[in-house]
Design an enzyme around this catalytic site. Sequence first.
Site, PDB file in Angstrom:
ATOM      1  N   ASP A 161       0.554  -1.154   0.863  1.00 42.73           N
ATOM      2  CA  ASP A 161       0.158   0.139   0.473  1.00 42.73           C
ATOM      3  C   ASP A 161       0.630   1.488   0.150  1.00 42.73           C
ATOM      4  O   ASP A 161       2.405   0.885   0.259  1.00 42.73           O
ATOM      5  CB  ASP A 161      -0.802  -0.110   1.361  1.00 42.73           C
ATOM      6  CG  ASP A 161      -2.529   0.880   0.737  1.00 42.73           C
ATOM      7  OD1 ASP A 161      -3.618   0.293   0.664  1.00 42.73           O
ATOM      8  OD2 ASP A 161      -1.791   1.493   0.814  1.00 42.73           O
ATOM      9  N   ASP A 198       3.706   2.123  -3.715  1.00 40.32           N
ATOM     10  CA  ASP A 198       3.201   3.661  -3.963  1.00 40.32           C
ATOM     11  C   ASP A 198       2.601   3.030  -6.266  1.00 40.32           C
ATOM     12  O   ASP A 198       3.776   3.412  -6.971  1.00 40.32           O
ATOM     13  CB  ASP A 198       3.587   5.345  -4.470  1.00 40.32           C
ATOM     14  CG  ASP A 198       3.355   6.119  -5.052  1.00 40.32           C
ATOM     15  OD1 ASP A 198       1.721   6.280  -5.489  1.00 40.32           O
ATOM     16  OD2 ASP A 198       3.144   7.280  -4.551  1.00 40.32           O
ATOM     17  N   VAL A 199       1.987   2.722  -6.175  1.00 38.58           N
ATOM     18  CA  VAL A 199       1.996   2.717  -7.792  1.00 38.58           C
ATOM     19  C   VAL A 199       1.919   3.957  -8.527  1.00 38.58           C
ATOM     20  O   VAL A 199       2.291   3.869  -9.653  1.00 38.58           O
ATOM     21  CB  VAL A 199       0.239   2.213  -8.090  1.00 38.58           C
ATOM     22  CG1 VAL A 199       0.531   0.131  -7.452  1.00 38.58           C
ATOM     23  CG2 VAL A 199      -1.138   2.828  -8.128  1.00 38.58           C
ATOM     24  N   ASN A 209      -4.700  -3.799  -7.842  1.00 41.84           N
ATOM     25  CA  ASN A 209      -6.284  -2.903  -7.512  1.00 41.84           C
ATOM     26  C   ASN A 209      -6.055  -1.694  -7.546  1.00 41.84           C
ATOM     27  O   ASN A 209      -7.020  -1.077  -6.943  1.00 41.84           O
ATOM     28  CB  ASN A 209      -6.058  -4.085  -6.101  1.00 41.84           C
ATOM     29  CG  ASN A 209      -7.287  -3.255  -5.326  1.00 41.84           C
ATOM     30  OD1 ASN A 209      -8.809  -3.009  -5.344  1.00 41.84           O
ATOM     31  ND2 ASN A 209      -6.937  -2.722  -3.880  1.00 41.84           N
ATOM     32  N   TYR A 238     -10.712   8.289 -14.761  1.00 41.21           N
ATOM     33  CA  TYR A 238     -11.222   7.317 -14.148  1.00 41.21           C
ATOM     34  C   TYR A 238     -11.840   6.329 -14.975  1.00 41.21           C
ATOM     35  O   TYR A 238     -11.016   5.550 -15.527  1.00 41.21           O
ATOM     36  CB  TYR A 238     -12.324   7.774 -12.797  1.00 41.21           C
ATOM     37  CG  TYR A 238     -12.551   5.982 -12.262  1.00 41.21           C
ATOM     38  CD1 TYR A 238     -11.739   5.735 -11.683  1.00 41.21           C
ATOM     39  CD2 TYR A 238     -13.332   5.790 -12.793  1.00 41.21           C
ATOM     40  CE1 TYR A 238     -11.978   4.772 -10.630  1.00 41.21           C
ATOM     41  CE2 TYR A 238     -13.800   4.429 -11.338  1.00 41.21           C
ATOM     42  CZ  TYR A 238     -13.156   3.819 -10.911  1.00 41.21           C
ATOM     43  OH  TYR A 238     -13.361   3.239 -10.215  1.00 41.21           O
ATOM     44  N   LYS A 249      -9.831   3.091 -17.050  1.00 40.62           N
ATOM     45  CA  LYS A 249     -10.513   1.546 -16.297  1.00 40.62           C
ATOM     46  C   LYS A 249     -11.007   0.719 -17.873  1.00 40.62           C
ATOM     47  O   LYS A 249     -10.409  -0.002 -18.088  1.00 40.62           O
ATOM     48  CB  LYS A 249     -11.719   1.840 -15.682  1.00 40.62           C
ATOM     49  CG  LYS A 249     -11.584   1.969 -14.081  1.00 40.62           C
ATOM     50  CD  LYS A 249     -10.474   1.459 -13.191  1.00 40.62           C
ATOM     51  CE  LYS A 249      -9.853   1.909 -12.112  1.00 40.62           C
ATOM     52  NZ  LYS A 249      -9.593   0.846 -10.904  1.00 40.62           N
ATOM     53  N   THR A 291     -16.540   1.178   0.138  1.00 44.44           N
ATOM     54  CA  THR A 291     -15.792   1.233   0.827  1.00 44.44           C
ATOM     55  C   THR A 291     -15.545   2.209   1.105  1.00 44.44           C
ATOM     56  O   THR A 291     -16.384   3.165   0.829  1.00 44.44           O
ATOM     57  CB  THR A 291     -14.558   0.489  -0.370  1.00 44.44           C
ATOM     58  OG1 THR A 291     -14.251   1.528  -1.358  1.00 44.44           O
ATOM     59  CG2 THR A 291     -14.971  -0.756  -1.364  1.00 44.44           C
TER      60      THR A 291
HETATM   61  P1  NAI Z   1     -10.171   2.097  -0.945  1.00 43.05           P
HETATM   62  O1  NAI Z   1     -10.426   3.533  -0.608  1.00 43.05           O
HETATM   63  O2  NAI Z   1     -11.251   1.174   0.253  1.00 43.05           O
HETATM   64  O3  NAI Z   1      -8.609   1.289  -0.693  1.00 43.05           O
HETATM   65  C1  NAI Z   1      -7.435   2.208  -1.641  1.00 43.05           C
HETATM   66  C2  NAI Z   1      -6.862   1.503  -1.107  1.00 43.05           C
HETATM   67  O4  NAI Z   1      -5.018   1.581  -2.087  1.00 43.05           O
HETATM   68  C3  NAI Z   1      -6.378   2.813   0.132  1.00 43.05           C
HETATM   69  O5  NAI Z   1      -5.665   1.334   1.041  1.00 43.05           O
HETATM   70  C4  NAI Z   1      -5.082   3.306   0.107  1.00 43.05           C
HETATM   71  O6  NAI Z   1      -4.278   3.623   0.624  1.00 43.05           O
HETATM   72  C5  NAI Z   1      -4.381   2.822  -1.509  1.00 43.05           C
HETATM   73  N1  NAI Z   1      -3.961   4.001  -2.478  1.00 43.05           N
HETATM   74  C6  NAI Z   1      -4.353   5.029  -2.949  1.00 43.05           C
HETATM   75  N2  NAI Z   1      -2.933   5.368  -3.814  1.00 43.05           N
HETATM   76  C7  NAI Z   1      -2.118   4.257  -3.727  1.00 43.05           C
HETATM   77  C8  NAI Z   1      -1.010   4.329  -4.505  1.00 43.05           C
HETATM   78  N3  NAI Z   1      -1.129   5.430  -5.418  1.00 43.05           N
HETATM   79  N4  NAI Z   1      -0.809   3.291  -4.485  1.00 43.05           N
HETATM   80  C9  NAI Z   1      -0.649   2.372  -3.663  1.00 43.05           C
HETATM   81  N5  NAI Z   1      -1.537   2.124  -3.502  1.00 43.05           N
HETATM   82  C10 NAI Z   1      -2.424   3.706  -2.875  1.00 43.05           C
HETATM   83  O7  NAI Z   1     -10.794   1.253  -2.024  1.00 43.05           O
HETATM   84  P2  NAI Z   1     -11.808   0.443  -2.774  1.00 43.05           P
HETATM   85  O8  NAI Z   1     -12.801   1.033  -3.329  1.00 43.05           O
HETATM   86  O9  NAI Z   1     -11.201  -0.679  -2.599  1.00 43.05           O
HETATM   87  O10 NAI Z   1     -11.042   0.407  -4.399  1.00 43.05           O
HETATM   88  C11 NAI Z   1      -9.674  -0.215  -4.867  1.00 43.05           C
HETATM   89  C12 NAI Z   1      -9.712  -0.042  -6.717  1.00 43.05           C
HETATM   90  O11 NAI Z   1     -11.104  -0.482  -6.743  1.00 43.05           O
HETATM   91  C13 NAI Z   1      -9.369   0.613  -7.091  1.00 43.05           C
HETATM   92  O12 NAI Z   1      -8.686   0.320  -8.591  1.00 43.05           O
HETATM   93  C14 NAI Z   1     -11.107   1.504  -8.062  1.00 43.05           C
HETATM   94  O13 NAI Z   1     -10.855   1.896  -8.514  1.00 43.05           O
HETATM   95  C15 NAI Z   1     -11.206  -0.167  -7.770  1.00 43.05           C
HETATM   96  N6  NAI Z   1     -12.880   0.108  -7.845  1.00 43.05           N
HETATM   97  C16 NAI Z   1     -14.243   0.144  -6.725  1.00 43.05           C
HETATM   98  C17 NAI Z   1     -14.844   0.672  -6.751  1.00 43.05           C
HETATM   99  C18 NAI Z   1     -16.316   0.732  -5.362  1.00 43.05           C
HETATM  100  O14 NAI Z   1     -16.923   1.125  -6.192  1.00 43.05           O
HETATM  101  N7  NAI Z   1     -14.989   0.788  -4.391  1.00 43.05           N
HETATM  102  C19 NAI Z   1     -15.751   0.349  -8.073  1.00 43.05           C
HETATM  103  C20 NAI Z   1     -14.963  -0.163  -9.128  1.00 43.05           C
HETATM  104  C21 NAI Z   1     -13.647  -0.049  -8.791  1.00 43.05           C
END
Ligand code: NAI
Length: 258
Positions: free
Chosen positions: A47, A73-74, A96, A163, A167, A198
């Site tokens: 993360d 950090d991606v 992810n 976004y 995607k 989330t």
């Molecule tokens: P979240 O906000 O719960 O978790 C994201 C995590 O990524 C956090 O722990 C954060 O610290 C970390 N993060 C942020 N920037 C980063 C970086 N530059 N490098 C590494 N880590 C980083 O988000 P969630 O909802 O779990 O999303 C995860 C993935 O799922 C994302 O790619 C999002 O676009 C995708 N997604 C989410 C949806 C939703 O409704 N929550 C729907 C469709 C896709």
Amino acid sequence: MNATMPAGMKRLDLRDKKVLVTGAASGIGFACCELMGARGADVIVTDIDPEAAAQASGKLNRAGMSAQALQLDVGSRRSIATAFAGIETLDILISNAGTGARIPAADMPEEDWRRVIDINLTGGFLAAQEAARRMGTRGKGAILFVASIMGLIGGGLYPNAAYQASKGALVNLTRTLALEWADRGIRVNAVAPGFVRTPLTLGLLSDPEMEKAILASTPMGRLIEPVEVAEAAAFLVSDAASMITGVTLPIDGGWTSR
Ligand code: NAI
């Protein structure tokens, strides 16, 4: 899973598999870590937030799973290279980590556009490249991108052009990497979730009108739980999906079938 299970069921088993998950401290990423850890995988929880990663991996270890934490950090080429430098071999990558910029396209500053593309698309590609280099040598591996239904449709509920573009590009990157790496035994797939409960969507879903609009677009009439995405991801990277590559699986309660 245990030795008494039928052979077919064991193919979902992830014992002896080393899995790296990006953005793994929260939401969908953490749900993937928990499920895959429970299925026996050795999980590398990465993360941008090292403390959150350490807490998440601690939670898995306390639950009897095998996990370690790493900062990654991606959005930074250097951070990706540094994190992977200490990893010799890898079986599975869950790419992810992702972000958005809810700004009308006409007003979007270039730096916001670039930040989203860097994290969601370029970061995903560079992580996949590093992972593939550690899989090809063993003749087997699986990569999974967390895309979004917003990569399959134009959006429409609110402006988020970078976004949607990133995607959508991940969906086609999934196809092209699947073709390029098929002869190296590396499968590349993606999941495309609808709205998942989330921290990322907390703000959005706290607006009752927005939640109503989202539910109205979801034939199954409810939000998605992180574990429902993790179940599909864990299947696609397991040996149970051994001939599946290049696909993007919507997990959307029917949204994209309308
Ligand atoms: P979240 O906000 O719960 O978790 C994201 C995590 O990524 C956090 O722990 C954060 O610290 C970390 N993060 C942020 N920037 C980063 C970086 N530059 N490098 C590494 N880590 C980083 O988000 P969630 O909802 O779990 O999303 C995860 C993935 O799922 C994302 O790619 C999002 O676009 C995708 N997604 C989410 C949806 C939703 O409704 N929550 C729907 C469709 C896709």
